[in-house]
Design an enzyme around this catalytic site. Structure first.
Site, PDB file in Angstrom:
ATOM      1  N   CYS A  49       0.796  -1.227   0.000  1.00  0.00           N
ATOM      2  CA  CYS A  49       0.000   0.000   0.000  1.00  0.00           C
ATOM      3  C   CYS A  49       0.828   1.276   0.000  1.00  0.00           C
ATOM      4  O   CYS A  49       0.266   2.376  -0.059  1.00  0.00           O
ATOM      5  CB  CYS A  49      -0.961  -0.015   1.194  1.00  0.00           C
ATOM      6  SG  CYS A  49      -1.922  -1.538   1.261  1.00  0.00           S
ATOM      7  N   HIS A  85      -3.044   7.246   6.617  1.00  0.00           N
ATOM      8  CA  HIS A  85      -3.195   5.984   5.883  1.00  0.00           C
ATOM      9  C   HIS A  85      -4.579   5.407   6.210  1.00  0.00           C
ATOM     10  O   HIS A  85      -5.295   4.976   5.312  1.00  0.00           O
ATOM     11  CB  HIS A  85      -2.076   5.020   6.259  1.00  0.00           C
ATOM     12  CG  HIS A  85      -2.090   3.758   5.469  1.00  0.00           C
ATOM     13  ND1 HIS A  85      -2.076   3.742   4.093  1.00  0.00           N
ATOM     14  CD2 HIS A  85      -2.126   2.455   5.860  1.00  0.00           C
ATOM     15  CE1 HIS A  85      -2.105   2.484   3.669  1.00  0.00           C
ATOM     16  NE2 HIS A  85      -2.133   1.690   4.720  1.00  0.00           N
ATOM     17  N   HIS A 123     -10.026   1.412   0.093  1.00  0.00           N
ATOM     18  CA  HIS A 123      -8.571   1.271   0.102  1.00  0.00           C
ATOM     19  C   HIS A 123      -8.139   0.786  -1.272  1.00  0.00           C
ATOM     20  O   HIS A 123      -8.380  -0.363  -1.647  1.00  0.00           O
ATOM     21  CB  HIS A 123      -8.168   0.264   1.180  1.00  0.00           C
ATOM     22  CG  HIS A 123      -6.692   0.231   1.452  1.00  0.00           C
ATOM     23  ND1 HIS A 123      -5.757   0.823   0.618  1.00  0.00           N
ATOM     24  CD2 HIS A 123      -5.974  -0.313   2.467  1.00  0.00           C
ATOM     25  CE1 HIS A 123      -4.547   0.643   1.112  1.00  0.00           C
ATOM     26  NE2 HIS A 123      -4.662  -0.055   2.235  1.00  0.00           N
TER      27      HIS A 123
END
Length: 409
Positions: free
Chosen positions: A173, A303, A338
Site C-alpha cells: 500500500c 493511511h 482502500h
C-alpha cells in the site's frame, strides 16, 4: 507570479506537481473528485464484482470495461490498464505529458508507477479457461501485458511514446507514494528532467478473497479511526502526477513536493510494528527532507485503513511525531475505499487538491472517533486552507512512505 522558494539548508530541492489527476469510485477526474470530497460523498457500494460472494463493500470505478485500448497497445489489454487509460484521459493530463516530451525530449522523462496486483484479474480469468486435457492456459492470455507488475508502467510509457527510465514499485500500500521518491532521486542525479508518477490498482478476486482470508474485510462501509471500525473496504483507482523541476517563477498556489520519507521496519508480514517505529521514521524523514518542524504541518491525510490494529498504531505514531497539539487529520478511504497500490498516489492527489482548493477533507463514514486514538480527527470537511500537508502510506511488511506537499508562497 512569485519567485520559486529556495530550499532550506539540508532540505531536498522541491519539485513541482505541474499537472495531476485522479480517478476512483468517487469520480473520474479532479472536478468529480473535488465535488465528492466537498459534499462528503462515499463511492462505496455492496460488493457485486465479478463472481465474488462476499458480504463486504467495494469502491468500483465506472466504465472501466468500456475502455478500448489503441491497436498498438492491445497486448496490454486488461482491467488494470483500461483503468490506467481512463485516468490518463482526465484533466488534460495526456496533453500535458506530450507537451513536456516536446520540451525535454522523450528520453528525459521517466515513468514510475505503483501497483500491487497489476492485471492479475486476467490470470484469474485465464485459469477458468484452462484446457481440461492439457492444462494449458488460453493462447489469448498475455502475462507480460497484464499480470506482470511492469505491465502498467510499460503501458503508460508506450501510451506516451516515452523512452526514459521506467520502473514499477510494488511495495503493497506504499507503492504509489514511494514512486515520488524514486523519481526525485532520478531527477537529483540529473538522469531525467520530469517524471510521470502515480499508481493504478484494480479490483480482482485475489485481493477480495485474500483480505477476507485475513479477516480484514468490513461488512459495512469502512470507518477509519471509528470506535466501531471492523476492517477495510477495497477500492480501485488510478492517479497520475507530472513532476517537474521548479521553474524560475511559479504561481503562488502551485503545489510542490517538499519532502519524502521512507522506511522498512520489517516487523511482520501483515502487521505494523506495535509502536509504529517504521511509520515514525518515515514521517520524521519526510519533515527533515522538507526542512520543516512538525508544527508547520497543517493537515495529515492518514493511511487510515479502518482495521483495529493499523489505525491504533498510526494514531500512536502521529502522536509520537506531532505531540499532543490538535493537528487536523482524516482518512479519505471511507470515501474511495482502500485502493491498495494506488492509495499513495490517489491520496497525494487528494492532498494536492486540498492545498489548491483550500480545505481539509472530512473522514467520510466515520461517526464516533475512537477515544483511545490521540488525534484530532475531522468528521466533516473544514474550510480552512492548509499550507503544508503530510500524506501517509504504510504497507504490508512494514514498507512505509510519507510525503510532504505544500503550496508555493
Amino acid at each position: 507570479m512569485t519567485l520559486a522558494p529556495p530550499s532550506p539548508t539540508g532540505a531536498m530541492q522541491a519539485l513541482l506537481l505541474s499537472h495531476f489527476t485522479a480517478t476512483s469510485s468517487i469520480g473520474a477526474g479532479l472536478d468529480a473528485t473535488l465535488a465528492s470530497l466537498q459534499s462528503e460523498r462515499s463511492g462505496l457500494k455492496p460488493c457485486d464484482f465479478d463472481s465474488a460472494d462476499l458480504a463486504t463493500w467495494i469502491g468500483e470505478v465506472e466504465d472501466v470495461d468500456g475502455q478500448v485500448l489503441r491497436p498498438d497497445l492491445r497486448a496490454f489489454d486488461c482491467r488494470n490498464n483500461r483503468l490506467a487509460q481512463l485516468g490518463l484521459r482526465q484533466d488534460g493530463f495526456e496533453q500535458a505529458v506530450l507537451a513536456a516530451a516536446s520540451r525535454y525530449g522523450k528520453r528525459r522523462i521517466g515513468v514510475f508507477l505503483g501497483t500491487s496486483t497489476s492485471g492479475i484479474l486476467e490470470t484469474e480469468l485465464a485459469y477458468r479457461a484452462l484446457d481440461p486435457r492439457t492444462g494449458a492456459l488460453p493462447a489469448t492470455f498475455v502475462y507480460a501485458g497484464s499480470h506482470n507488475p511492469f505491465s502498467v508502467t510499460a503501458f503508460v510509457r508506450g501510451y506516451f511514446g516515452l523512452e526514459g527510465p521506467a520502473m514499477t514499485v510494488s511495495s503493497a500500500c506504499s507503492s504509489s507514494a514511494k514512486v515520488f521518491a524514486s523519481a526525485r532521486r532520478m531527477m537529483a542525479a540529473g538522469l531525467i528532467d520530469a517524471a510521470v508518477v502515480g499508481g493504478v490498482d484494480s479490483l480482482c478476486l485475489t485481493t477480495l478473497y485474500g483480505f477476507n482470508s485475513l479477516d480484514l474485510l468490513s461488512r459495512q462501509p469502512c470507518q477509519p479511526f471509528d470506535a466501531g471500525r471492523k476492517g477495510i473496504s477495497i477500492g480501485e483507482g488510478a492517479a497520475f502526477v507530472l513532476l517537474e523541476k521548479l521553474p524560475n517563477s511559479l504561481d503562488a498556489g502551485a503545489v510542490l513536493l517538499r519532502g519524502v520519507g521512507e522506511s522498512s521496519d520489517a516487523h511482520h508480514m501483515s502487521a505494523p510494528h506495535p509502536e509504529g517505529l517504521g511509520a515514525i521514521s518515515a514521517m520524521r524523514q519526510a519533515l527533515a527532507s522538507a526542512g520543516l518542524q512538525p508544527g508547520r504541518i497543517d493537515y495529515i491525510n492518514l493511511h487510515g485503513t479502518a482495521t483495529p490494529s493499523n489505525d491504533t498504531v498510526e494514531g500512536k505514531a502521529v502522536a509520537s511525531v506531532f505531540g499532543d497539539h490538535a493537528l487536523p487529520c482524516s482518512s479519505t478511504k471511507g470515501a474511495t475505499g482502500h485502493t491498495l497500490g494506488a492509495a499513495g498516489g490517489l491520496e497525494a492527489v487528494i492532498s494536492a487538491l486540498a492545498l489548491q482548493q483550500g480545505f481539509m477533507p472530512g473522514g467520510v463514514n466515520t461517526h464516533a472517533v475512537d477515544p483511545a486514538l490521540p488525534v484530532d480527527y475531522l468528521l466533516h470537511k473544514r474550510d480552512e486552507a492548509p499550507q503544508h500537508v503530510l500524506s501517509n502510506s504504510f504497507g504490508f511488511g512494514g514498507t512505509n512512505c510519507s510525503l510532504v506537499l505544500g503550496r508555493a508562497r
